[in-house]
Structure formats: C-alpha cells, structure tokens
Design an enzyme around this catalytic site. Structure first.
Site: not given
Lengths: 369, 369
Positions: B56, B94, B207, B248, B259
C-alpha cells in the site's frame, strides 16, 4: 477411477504375480503417471513415509499389503516376532492417520486364526484384498449418501451449478477407489448434476493442485485451483454452496484431524453459513480417543515448505521459495472441533459430528466410551 | 532498513540525477537484490502493475514519483490534460489499494497551486518526496505505538519470546521504510525484547516467503516460514501471542481489505482469543467507503496460481504446479470485517476498528460520513 480413459485402483496385486504390489507413485503426479512395484515390507514402509502413497484409506490398504509382503519375508522359526516388528514399523510411518493401526491389527488377528505359515500368508493376502475392497465399497456408499445432499442443493438452485470446495486430496488417490470427499461429486456428475469444484492447492505438498485437480480433470469434472488463502473470500461472496473434506482421524466425539488448513475453512464456513461436511469411512474413526487435542500431529521436514516441486522445461524440478537461511515449520494436520462440522458422511449414512450422532450409526461401538 | 548491512529505502530519486527514480525490483527477491531505474510514467505504471513494487505505502509513493516523471514528459501546450491522463493511468494499475488515488490527487492539487510549468515540475518532485517522507514517518510512529503492546506481552510472559504471526508483507518493502506491521517488531527487537515471527508464505505470490522472510533475516530477526494453512493450528496450540497484519484499504467503519487469506487468520484469532491487530498509516483509510463489501477486489492472472517462482540450480525459474489443463482463480484480497479486528495501529495511536474509534483519532474526518 479413470486415467487416460482406463480404469485403475490406487493399489493392487500384480495380475498373475501377486508377490508384487503395484501403486501409483503420487510424487510424480500430475506431470508423470508412474506405476511402481513394491516387493517388500521396506518398500511399503518407505512408500508410505515418503508419500509415494498417501491418504487415510490408501495408507490403510498399503499397510494391509505391507503386512502380506512382510509375511512372505518372515523367517519361519520366528514368524510371529517378525510380524510384530513389521506391524510396529508400518504403524510408525505416519503418526496421525488411524487406518494404519486398524489395518495392521486386522492382519495380525487374521494370521493368528491360522496355524500353518502357508495358511498365514494366504490369510494375509486375502485380508489385504478385503481391506482394499472394503475401502472401495465404503467410499462408494459415502458417495451415495453425499449424492442426495448435492442433488438437494442442485434442486434448490434450480439446476444451476453447485459449487463445492474441497481441501487437500480426499479423492480416489487417497483411497483405493472413488475417494471419500470426491465420491459424492463423481456420482452427482455421473447423474448429470452440474457441479464445479474449488480445489485448494494445499501447501506445502500441494495435494490439491497436484492430485485433486488431476483426478477431477481425468474424470472431466469442472474445477478451479485456488490458493489456500482464497476460500474465505469465496464463501463471503456466495461462491461456495458446500464444503466437503476428508479426515485422517476422527474422534468418537466428532473432532476431525485432517490436512493442515482444514480448520481455517471450517471457521469460514461457519461464519458464512456454508454447510461443512467431512466424508470418512468408519475405518478412520479413532474409537478410543475423545478429544481432538489428543491426536498426535505429524511434523514433517522443513524442505517441503522451503521448496516447491513442479514442471519446468519438461523436467520435474524443485525450486527454493524462501531465503536459503530462513527456517520453516511443517505441521501436517490440524484439528477441526466438532462444533464447526455440519455433518459426517460415513458408509452408513450422514450423522451429526457428536458421540451421540456417531453412535446412532455405529451402535456396536457404544460400549467403548 | 538494512540490506547486507547498508541502509536503504524502497524508493528514491537517484542522487545527483533526480530525473531517474530508483526502486528495488521485488520480483527478484529473495534470490537477487536488483535496483531498477524508472525513467517515465510508463516505467512506473508497469512497475506497479507487474509488481516490481507493491504494498500500500510503496505504490502510493511510487504513484507520487510517477506523477513527477509524467510532469517531466508532459507537452507544455497540454500539460494539464496530460497530467489528468497520467493520474488515471496510475490509479488504474491496481484497483484495491486506496493510496494510489490519494497520492495522485495530492499531486494534482500541488501542481494546480503553481502557474509555471517549471514550477509545477518542482512542486511535483517536492510533493513526491513529501509523500515518501510522510510514509516513512507514519510507519515509525506506528512502530512506537505497537511497541508498547509487544512490551506489555513480553512483560506478561516474563521475558519469554513473544510470537507474532504476520500475513503477506506489510514490511518496509511494502512502504518506504520500517513497514506497518513490521515497525513494532523492528523497534521491539531493537530494544532487546525477545520476538519471533511466524511468516505466512502468502500464496500465490509468496510475499511472505520471498519478502517478509528476507527483510526480517536482513535485520537479524528470528522468524519461521509456514504454509498459509498453518496459523490456525499454531493459535490452537498457544504458539501465537499476537497477529499483526497490514491493510491495502480500510473503510471508515474499520473493515479491512488486505491480502487474500487475512480473513481466515482473523477468524482463527477470534476463535482462540489471540489479539488481531491491523497496522496502517491513515493514507490507506478510504474515508468515503462505509462497508468492506464495497471495496473492489482485484483479480489477477491465473498463472500466479498455476506456477511458482524460485531458485533452482542458481537460476530463477517458474515451475508448473497443476495439470496444464486445469484452470485457476486468483483473487488478490479479502475483507476482514471490523468485528474480527482487535484494534487498528495508526500513526496517531491505537483505536477500535469502528467509525467511532477511528474518528476519535482523526476527528477532522468527522464531516465526511
């Protein structure tokens, strides 16, 4: 079930030469279909431990055949001692599933009923085949009970696709045939009911993306592979009508040990009012255990988490996912408490995940509690 | 934070040549540390979309620098039109994170306040640097607020290791520095408090195993990578004292988009009375959205699920995990409802995940509701 259109079980005695047991080496799937010969107790123990074969029903059946191969090897003068050693060896290969112990004890009992060594060997082969046949039969019956449920949902949805989520592989590859969680799906599909399966990839060993996706694909069943993280969002979005998973060990009170991550899906199902069913033959019920917290949880090597295996340039390769110096932990199973389970689908019907519910279907077990 | 002992941010203007923006290409981590030059709006848009940079805070900062590079490219006679196009392009890279839009709007406003093209370009560079500095500053303050919490748990455990679980990467790689979820951990570790981090690998893009494990390792923080399926079992077993994740986009009512898979961990935390905190700078609060179900959830390509990337024989390779004919779905985020969140850790302090709680810390936003 079918592989390239030909009918297979997951384990069988080689036709015309039943001193060799044959299995599908599941480590190579979905990229290579390899049939492997097992010729000794050690071969079987290694195949279970290193997951050439896996899944509650299949390792139960493999242990049955393993005891038969052990009987072939056993020195005549200390046959019984050797068989007790074989029994311990097979039980020690995987700690969580109870089917191993059930099969091994059944073999010891069958052999004890016969006096000659030759008779014991014959009894072991016959019993191994019985265990396999029974596993297949139980899965088929689980399928029939689960089919009704899928048909009801399909009717409620006026024939629209029924979306079923499953975790790990409780398919025919985890049993001898049909599978537990997949059997209702195979039957529903065969009856023309529209189904679609969300396949959790099931890290770290990827039983979902490797095995469940492959076996569903071989039967022509629509399916979509998802990361294990995804099921909650799908349920929140109304994209899951039903969850069906398998079980490696279920207590007599209905707590369910199954592949790690099952508990998370059960929580999400509860939070979103999605029915959460566990399909299991009674061979995986541990009648002597009351609480899920008493079930031993296998810890496996960290390399299964640090690496992933797949196909690259036509070769099966392992790739490192993490920094090489990072540690990893690898718990094989978790326990879903009975309160999160809508019902158990067994070979005798569907019951509540509770001692009362289970004993209604299996009244002969009432004395053990 | 440190990389091989040297101090880095995740994005910066190249010293002595500030028409080039430099970032760490996160696609190559943890196996290769590569600094990449971004020289145009298109470079930045591609870097965000294809996840050379992600997280973010960092994509917010990247969008800030992207607007500056766009200003350098903008034809003088249609400067404003070009910048509006650039704004749309960056916002479209995004869909879920709100930081993109916040940075872009801030840049448009800053440039509108100046009349000459040269002045607008200078304002854009200054604003981009401000956004980055502010992100870093907010994360440091989040760290200080979170530190108290970790210190309290450490005291309660009489100095025993505090086990913290995190999902995805809300580390310094997701921001400009320090990170949101990791900042309290870095500070606690720096103060000599014993901490250990359970790192969810975070399929499909990994990630966790790629980035969080790497950045924790670079700072010397004890950590263990786990499959995403594992956290529930760890919480049931008392092996998690605290969950901290990032966000986010958080609604003004405290619903948290993060996520995919975060929701599942929040359910498990609730079920096991483990505190579940979300660390976020206020730049990722969407003041105009009341319900998490209104947050758009990005769907990415299925190849991220079907393949995994890692190191084999010294080369970064992609391997196919599934049967080649199986389909996959790839939802990037899920929404954790506020009822499952113990608290939000912001740059102004810790608050309840509710409109009331948030407005206590950000009273100036009270009018928007």
């Amino acid at each position: 079930m079918n592989v390239n259109g030909r009918r297979y079980r997951t384990i069988w005695a080689r036709p015309g030469h039943d001193k060799v047991i044959q299995v599908i080496d599941q480590r190579q799937l979905p990229h290579k279909f390899v049939v492997e010969d097992l010729k000794s107790l050690d071969d079987v123990a290694r195949a279970i431990k290193e997951m050439h074969v896996r899944g509650a029903g299949l390792i139960g059946a493999a242990a049955g055949f393993g005891m038969y191969l052990a009987a072939l090897e056993a020195p005549k003068h200390r046959f019984d001692d050797f068989m007790l050693m074989a029994a311990e060896k097979l039980k020690g290969t995987r700690p969580t599933a109870v089917n191993l112990a059930v099969s091994v004890e059944r073999q010891l009992k069958a052999m004890a009923a016969v006096s000659s060594t030759g008779g014991k060997i014959s009894a072991a082969l016959e019993t191994a085949k019985e265990i396999a046949d029974e596993d297949s039969d139980y899965c088929m019956r689980i399928g029939e009970h689960g089919l009704k449920m899928i048909r009801d949902i399909s009717k409620k949805k006026k024939g629209k696709v029924v979306n079923i989520l499953t975790h790990c592989n409780a398919g025919w590859l985890a049993f001898v045939d049909y599978g537990s969680a997949t059997a209702p799906i195979y039957l529903a599909f065969g009856k023309g009911i529209k189904v679609h399966v969300w396949v959790d990839e099931t890290r770290p060993w990827n039983q979902g993306s490797r095995l469940t996706a492959w076996e569903l694909g071989q039967q022509g069943i629509p399916h979509t592979v998802i990361a294990d993280n995804t099921g909650g969002h799908l349920m929140q979005s109304g994209l899951v009508d039903l969850v069906i998973v398998g079980s490696d060990r279920t207590t007599r009170t209905g707590d369910v040990a199954n592949k790690i991550g099952t508990y998370l899906k059960a929580l999400a199902a509860k939070d979103n009012n999605v029915p959460f069913y566990v399909a299991l033959p009674s061979s995986s019920i541990d009648w002597n255990t009351r609480s899920g917290s008493d079930i031993p949880i296998e810890q496996r090597g960290e390399e299964e988490v640090k690496f992933a295996q797949g196909l690259s340039d036509g070769k099966i390769r392992k790739i490192l996912l993490t920094p090489s110096s990072s540690r990893a932990a690898n718990y094989g199973f978790d326990v879903t408490p009975a309160r999160l389970v809508t019902g158990l689908i067994t070979e005798r019907g569907i019951c509540q995940a509770s001692e009362k519910g289970i004993l209604k279907l299996f009244p002969e077990r009432g004395g053990n509690g």
